[in-house]
Structure formats: structure tokens, C-alpha cells
Design an enzyme around this catalytic site. Structure first.
Site, PDB file in Angstrom:
ATOM      1  N   GLY A  20      -5.057   3.316  -0.900  1.00 26.90           N
ATOM      2  CA  GLY A  20      -5.997   3.670   0.160  1.00 26.90           C
ATOM      3  C   GLY A  20      -5.281   4.438   1.246  1.00 26.90           C
TER       4      GLY A  20
ATOM      5  N   PRO B 108      -6.430   4.504   7.805  1.00 26.52           N
ATOM      6  CG  PRO B 108      -7.684   6.231   8.724  1.00 26.52           C
ATOM      7  CD  PRO B 108      -6.548   5.969   7.784  1.00 26.52           C
TER       8      PRO B 108
ATOM      9  CE  LYS C 203      -1.651   2.819   3.011  1.00 22.88           C
ATOM     10  NZ  LYS C 203      -1.551   4.042   2.223  1.00 22.88           N
TER      11      LYS C 203
ATOM     12  CB  CYS D 256      13.353   9.984   6.932  1.00 24.35           C
ATOM     13  SG  CYS D 256      14.148   8.898   5.767  1.00 24.35           S
TER      14      CYS D 256
ATOM     15  CD  GLU E  62      10.505  13.585  10.466  1.00 23.54           C
ATOM     16  OE1 GLU E  62       9.368  13.155  10.721  1.00 23.54           O
ATOM     17  OE2 GLU E  62      11.356  12.906   9.873  1.00 23.54           O
TER      18      GLU E  62
ATOM     19  CD  GLU F 199      13.987   1.303   8.139  1.00 21.71           C
ATOM     20  OE1 GLU F 199      14.578   2.325   8.550  1.00 21.71           O
ATOM     21  OE2 GLU F 199      14.495   0.173   8.150  1.00 21.71           O
TER      22      GLU F 199
HETATM   23  N1  LIG Z   1      13.193   6.011   8.342  1.00 22.47           N
HETATM   24  C1  LIG Z   1      12.912   6.005   7.062  1.00 22.47           C
HETATM   25  O1  LIG Z   1      13.410   5.180   6.306  1.00 22.47           O
HETATM   26  C2  LIG Z   1      11.946   7.000   6.491  1.00 22.47           C
HETATM   27  C3  LIG Z   1      11.986   7.249   5.132  1.00 22.47           C
HETATM   28  C4  LIG Z   1      11.097   8.162   4.597  1.00 22.47           C
HETATM   29  C5  LIG Z   1      10.158   8.798   5.397  1.00 22.47           C
HETATM   30  N2  LIG Z   1      10.136   8.557   6.716  1.00 22.47           N
HETATM   31  C6  LIG Z   1       9.187   9.282   7.566  1.00 22.47           C
HETATM   32  O2  LIG Z   1       7.890   9.321   6.959  1.00 22.47           O
HETATM   33  C7  LIG Z   1       7.190  10.492   7.381  1.00 22.47           C
HETATM   34  C8  LIG Z   1       6.582  11.191   6.185  1.00 22.47           C
HETATM   35  O3  LIG Z   1       5.785  10.360   5.452  1.00 22.47           O
HETATM   36  P1  LIG Z   1       4.177  10.342   5.575  1.00 22.47           P
HETATM   37  O4  LIG Z   1       3.661  11.697   5.913  1.00 22.47           O
HETATM   38  O5  LIG Z   1       3.655   9.650   4.359  1.00 22.47           O
HETATM   39  O6  LIG Z   1       3.982   9.426   6.854  1.00 22.47           O
HETATM   40  P2  LIG Z   1       2.655   8.787   7.427  1.00 22.47           P
HETATM   41  O7  LIG Z   1       3.070   8.019   8.613  1.00 22.47           O
HETATM   42  O8  LIG Z   1       1.562   9.769   7.568  1.00 22.47           O
HETATM   43  O9  LIG Z   1       2.173   7.781   6.279  1.00 22.47           O
HETATM   44  C9  LIG Z   1       3.002   6.734   5.812  1.00 22.47           C
HETATM   45  C10 LIG Z   1       2.124   5.611   5.295  1.00 22.47           C
HETATM   46  O10 LIG Z   1       1.416   5.036   6.381  1.00 22.47           O
HETATM   47  C11 LIG Z   1       0.032   5.006   6.111  1.00 22.47           C
HETATM   48  N3  LIG Z   1      -0.653   5.155   7.397  1.00 22.47           N
HETATM   49  C12 LIG Z   1      -0.868   6.290   8.096  1.00 22.47           C
HETATM   50  N4  LIG Z   1      -1.490   6.009   9.263  1.00 22.47           N
HETATM   51  C13 LIG Z   1      -1.647   4.651   9.310  1.00 22.47           C
HETATM   52  C14 LIG Z   1      -2.227   3.750  10.247  1.00 22.47           C
HETATM   53  N5  LIG Z   1      -2.746   4.167  11.398  1.00 22.47           N
HETATM   54  N6  LIG Z   1      -2.209   2.427   9.948  1.00 22.47           N
HETATM   55  C15 LIG Z   1      -1.664   1.974   8.810  1.00 22.47           C
HETATM   56  N7  LIG Z   1      -1.132   2.784   7.867  1.00 22.47           N
HETATM   57  C16 LIG Z   1      -1.110   4.105   8.114  1.00 22.47           C
HETATM   58  C17 LIG Z   1      -0.174   6.132   5.117  1.00 22.47           C
HETATM   59  O11 LIG Z   1      -1.360   5.930   4.372  1.00 22.47           O
HETATM   60  C18 LIG Z   1       1.082   6.032   4.277  1.00 22.47           C
HETATM   61  O12 LIG Z   1       0.969   5.022   3.308  1.00 22.47           O
HETATM   62  C19 LIG Z   1       8.226  11.326   8.075  1.00 22.47           C
HETATM   63  O13 LIG Z   1       8.069  11.229   9.463  1.00 22.47           O
HETATM   64  C20 LIG Z   1       9.554  10.710   7.661  1.00 22.47           C
HETATM   65  O14 LIG Z   1      10.624  10.925   8.519  1.00 22.47           O
HETATM   66  C21 LIG Z   1      11.015   7.665   7.282  1.00 22.47           C
END
Ligand SMILES: NC(=O)c1ccc[n+]([C@@H]2O[C@H](COP(=O)([O-])OP(=O)(O)OC[C@H]3O[C@@H](n4cnc5c(N)ncnc54)[C@H](O)[C@@H]3O)[C@@H](O)[C@H]2O)c1
Length: 472
Positions: A201, A204, A170, A279, A378, A245
Site C-alpha cells: 500500500g 496515506p 509495508k 542514501c 538530496e 533512517e
Molecule cells: N538512511 C537510510 O538508511 C536510507 C536508505 C535508503 C533510502 N533512504 C532515503 O529514502 C528516500 C527514497 O525513498 P522513497 O522515495 O521510497 O522515500 P519515501 O519517504 O517517499 O517512502 C518510503 C516509504 O514510506 C512510505 N510513506 C511515505 N509517506 C508516508 C507517510 N506519511 N506515512 C507512512 N508511510 C509513508 C512509502 O510508502 C514507502 O514505503 C531518500 O530520501 C533516501 O535517502 C534512506
């Protein structure tokens, strides 16, 4: 218009169980550029059934068969590079040069790396009377973010495939089209039906159905620490393996003996790349207190040279990905001013002449203390914080005084000093003088996560170890 309203399940594009079409925006124009569907738990079920069935045979394939598959994928990527870059530029707002360069380059690079690692990878080892065997974990649910979308898909899909797993991906609902093209690449390369499945999607609707699914063996997640915690909690009842991650607030220690102006300028430009939406971005620059004035001047000049603008033109950076991100970044910039940091470059509001699009001024704060909100949270935008340190012990104390531990950087001439400081930093990565390696482990300490991706390290995330005792 770019429409991807079907899901790729069991080797074909199928309609979602329930129709729910959602628009995708180009952050540079604020216009709708296409549509996707938001799936439900029923779609996840279908994908998991397909992946589970495919696992029976795919887990038994030979290394050579999987190498052939990865090489076919590599060839398909080559033919679709331009399309991939255009999609990333349109949905993320990344300048075309960046999209064509690192965004697509990392996808191709991780594929090549997976091939190299698989060629030399031993799936069995005889330890005295015991045979240790590395076997695929099973069906892997993959949830990825929007900021380096192809990189994050590559970091998971290639090692999972190389080690014989099947998967349900996803991608982020904010930047989904590159993932749709990726699914077409997998299909064209002849990946067997059910091995790779894609559905779109939100968290949630689809994300939670993946993390709580009883027939998914592992969730590999990249995204915010907030979502990572929610996913791990939801996954706990099924005792699935979890690789996280997450976010970062990475220190960049500029040593006294470095080519100071150059190092500060380089660190500033590195912070602004991808509009600060990385990140591992070096968001806390640590300089000797005595050289704060010099650092301010160098960072100001460098930040003012990073010109935001149309991603299709020659701009150094595009907009940030959404209005929600823009609002969050503005709030934090205002907080920095309120809490007494010195605004050296940029600041609140949009850059002149860029009223349409979610553009942010490349911003530098100096005289930041590590208790300020901008030093702790962040920001995920083009905003650099410069902090002063007394001596190297103080620099390490500040570097480690964060709930994150993803990356860090050290710049200086004295390599022995840099090496000794690297040992004391609590983070998954330390880049000495810009060091970079596609085979180096990628992952976080503390609230930055617990997985390890890239190169051989990524393989181990997707493998179980079996001990066959009495094997002889
Ligand atoms: N450590 C790493 O390798 C790495 C790499 C890139 C980005 N990031 C982090 O990602 C963040 C930015 O990305 P973002 O805004 O898309 O993050 P996000 O956590 O809002 O969303 C990431 C993914 O998770 C899904 N998601 C969100 N809530 C969820 C839940 N409760 N259950 C299941 N899936 C859920 C989203 O739909 C999306 O696909 C930043 O905090 C960044 O540091 C980390």
C-alpha cells in the site's frame, strides 16, 4: 505479468479487505509489469492482531530456535536468488549485474551477519545485585523505500527476528515484488504464523495506519526525511519507539595527497551507481580549490564512461525509478545551471537513443558552492557536485554545513590526517579510502535519522532493557 494482489498475514496469503488493484511499472520500458493491492487500515488491523498473538510465544523462543529459523531462511534465499534479482531489476530498473550482485548480496549478507551476531549475543548480564535483561520490543511496524529494497528489508527483519520480535512490513509500493518473494521465503523457511506479516500500500493508506496503530510498539522506518517526520508525528500519541533512517547529502573529501585522478574518478563512479539512488551516495565531492581543473577533467572522463542503458544488457546504470523522480532530478539539474555551477558532464534531458525509460545523463557539476540548491538538496539521481576547499578546516566546515549527517568519505595517503578529520565529521559513517564493513553501524546524525542498523547495532534498535534488581 507478475501479480501479488494478496497480503501475507498470519502465515497465509489472504485477499485485502477492500479490492484496490494498482499497476507496477518497469522504469526501463514504462510498461506495466504486474499488479499489487493497496491495503487499508482494516488490513493493518488484521496483521497487527496476528503479530500480537504470535508475539506471546515467539518472544519466549530460545536463541537456538531463532538460529535454526535464520539458517532455514538463509537456505531459502539461496534457492530464490535469481528470481529476487530479476524482480529488483524489473521494478527498480537496476542492471542485472547490480541486482544479482549487491542487491541480493546484501540480503544474504545481512542474514549471515544476523546469525553470527545472534550466536555470540548475550541477552542477560548480571551487574552486581541487578540482572539486566534484553527483551524484544514487541510488534514492529516496518516501512521501507524502493532504492535498495532487499537491503532495507534485511536490515530490519533479520535483527527483529533474531531478537524475538514479530512484525508487519509495508515495502515500497514502487518496488513491491521482491518483498512478495521475500514473504514466500519466510513461509518456506517455516517462520511461525503471525511472526512476519506483509502488506502492500501507500503512505496515506497503510503507512499512516501502521505509524498511528495503538498496538504496534515500534516503527522502524527508512525513507525520505519528509515521510520520517510525518511518521514520527503520527506515532507520537502512542509513544511507540521510532527508528528513522532518512536522507543524506554526503561529503567525499579528496585530500591533496591522494592519488588524485584515481580518487576523483572513483568518487564519480560511486556517485552514479544504482543511478544515484543511494542514501549514502557521495554526492558532494570536496577538492582543494587549486586542483579544481584537474578534478573537472577526471570527473568528466569518469562520468562519460558510465553508460546508461537497458538493465538487461551491459549498461553501467539503468533508468531512475519513476517519471516523478526523473522530473525532480531534471528540475534540480536545471537549477544547478541557473545558479551558476559549471556543467562538466551530462546535463538536462535524456541520453541519446534512450527516449523510452526514465534515463538520466550521468551529470557532473563543478565550481559548486555549498549554498546552491544542488549542494543542499538530496537529488537522488546520478548527479555529482564538486566543491572547492581552501584548507582542511574549510573542508570540514563545508562537510558539516548540511542538515544531513548520514555518511561521508575521506580519500588520502596520510592515514593519521584522515583519522583526525574523521573525528570532526558530524555523520554516522566515515569511509576512509573506501572502507566498508557489513558489521559497521549504519545510521544518521541530524536530519538523517536516529536509528542504527547493520550487525550487532541493529539488534539494539529492537530490544528493551529490563533491570531486575535484588536478583543477586
Ligand atoms: N538512511 C537510510 O538508511 C536510507 C536508505 C535508503 C533510502 N533512504 C532515503 O529514502 C528516500 C527514497 O525513498 P522513497 O522515495 O521510497 O522515500 P519515501 O519517504 O517517499 O517512502 C518510503 C516509504 O514510506 C512510505 N510513506 C511515505 N509517506 C508516508 C507517510 N506519511 N506515512 C507512512 N508511510 C509513508 C512509502 O510508502 C514507502 O514505503 C531518500 O530520501 C533516501 O535517502 C534512506
Amino acid at each position: 505479468m507478475r501479480d501479488c494482489t494478496q497480503f501475507y498475514i498470519d502465515g497465509q496469503w489472504v485477499d485485502p479487505v477492500e479490492e484496490n488493484t494498482v499497476a507496477v511499472e518497469n522504469p526501463a520500458t514504462e510498461q506495466t509489469i504486474g499488479h499489487i493491492s493497496f491495503g487499508t487500515a482494516a488490513d493493518v488491523d488484521k496483521a497487527v492482531v496476528a503479530a500480537r498473538r504470535a508475539f506471546e510465544s515467539f518472544s519466549q523462543t530460545s536463541k537456538e530456535e531463532r538460529l535454526t529459523l535464520l539458517r532455514a531462511i538463509q537456505a531459502e534465499i539461496e534457492t530464490r536468488k535469481e528470481e529476487l534479482a530479476t524482480a529488483v531489476s524489473d521494478e527498480l530498473g537496476a542492471p542485472l549485474s547490480l541486482a544479482n550482485g549487491p542487491h541480493v548480496g546484501l540480503l544474504a549478507g545481512h542474514c549471515q551477519k544476523a546469525i553470527e551476531v545472534l550466536e555470540g549475543f548475550a541477552f542477560e548480564r548480571l551487574d552486581g545485585p541487578t540482572l539486566h535483561v534484553w527483551e524484544p520490543v514487541g510488534v514492529v511496524g516496518m516501512i521501507t523505500p524502493w532504492n535498495w529494497p532487499l537491503n532495507q528489508i534485511a536490515c530490519k527483519v533479520f535483527p527483529a527476528l533474531a531478537t524475538g520480535n514479530t512484525m508487519v512490513l509495508k515495502p515500497s509500493e514502487i518496488a513491491p515484488f521482491n518483498a512478495c518473494i521475500f514473504a514466500e521465503i519466510m513461509h518456506a523457511a517455516g517462520v511461525p504464523a503471525g511472526v512476519f506479516n506483509l502488506l502492500n500500500g501507500d503512505g496515506p493508506g497503510v503507512g499512516e495506519a501502521i505509524s498511528g496503530h495503538p498496538d504496534i510498539d515500534m516503527v522502524s522506518f527508512t525513507g525520505s526525511t519528509r515521510a520520517g517526520i510525518a511518521i514520527a508525528k503520527n506515532a507520537a500519541d502512542t509513544v511507540k519507539r521510532m527508528a528513522q533512517e532518512l536522507g543524506g547529502k554526503s561529503p567525499n573529501i579528496v585530500l591533496d595527497d591522494s592519488a588524485f585522478t584515481k580518487s576523483v574518478a572513483k568518487g564519480t563512479v560511486a556517485m552514479m551507481g544504482n543511478s544515484g539512488q543511494t542514501c549514502t551516495a557521495p554526492s558532494r565531492m570536496l577538492v582543494p580549490h587549486a586542483r579544481m581543473a584537474e578534478a573537472k577533467a577526471a570527473a568528466k572522463e569518469a562520468a562519460e564512461g558510465v553508460i546508461p542503458g537497458d538493465p538487461k544488457g551491459n549498461a553501467a546504470i539503468g533508468p531512475v525509478v519513476s517519471r516523478a523522480q526523473w522530473d525532480k532530478i531534471q528540475g534540480l539539474i536545471e537549477k544547478g545551471v541557473e545558479e551558476g555551477a559549471t556543467l562538466v558532464a551530462g546535463g538536462p534531458g535524456k541520453p541519446e537513443g534512450l527516449e523510452t525509460g526514465h534515463y538520466v545523463k550521468p551529470t557532473v557539476f563543478a565550481d559548486v558552492t555549498n549554498d546552491m540548491t544542488i549542494a543542499r538538496e538530496e537529488i537522488f539521481g546520478p548527479v555529482l557536485c564538486i566543491l572547492g576547499y581552501e584548507d582542511y578546516d574549510d573542508a570540514i566546515r563545508i562537510a558539516n554545513d548540511t542538515e544531513y549527517g548520514l555518511a561521508s568519505a575521506i580519500t588520502g595517503e596520510d592515514i593519521e590526517l584522515a583519522r583526525s578529520l574523521a573525528k570532526r565529521i558530524r555523520a554516522g559513517r566515515v569511509a576512509i579510502n573506501g572502507g566498508y564493513d557489513l558489521g559497521a553501524a549504519f545510521g544518521g546524525y541530524k536530519k538523517s535519522g536516529n536509528g542504527r542498523e547493520w550487525g550487532e547495532w541493529g539488534f539494539h534498535d529492537f530490544l528493551e532493557v529490563k533491570a531486575v534488581m535484588g536478583h543477586g
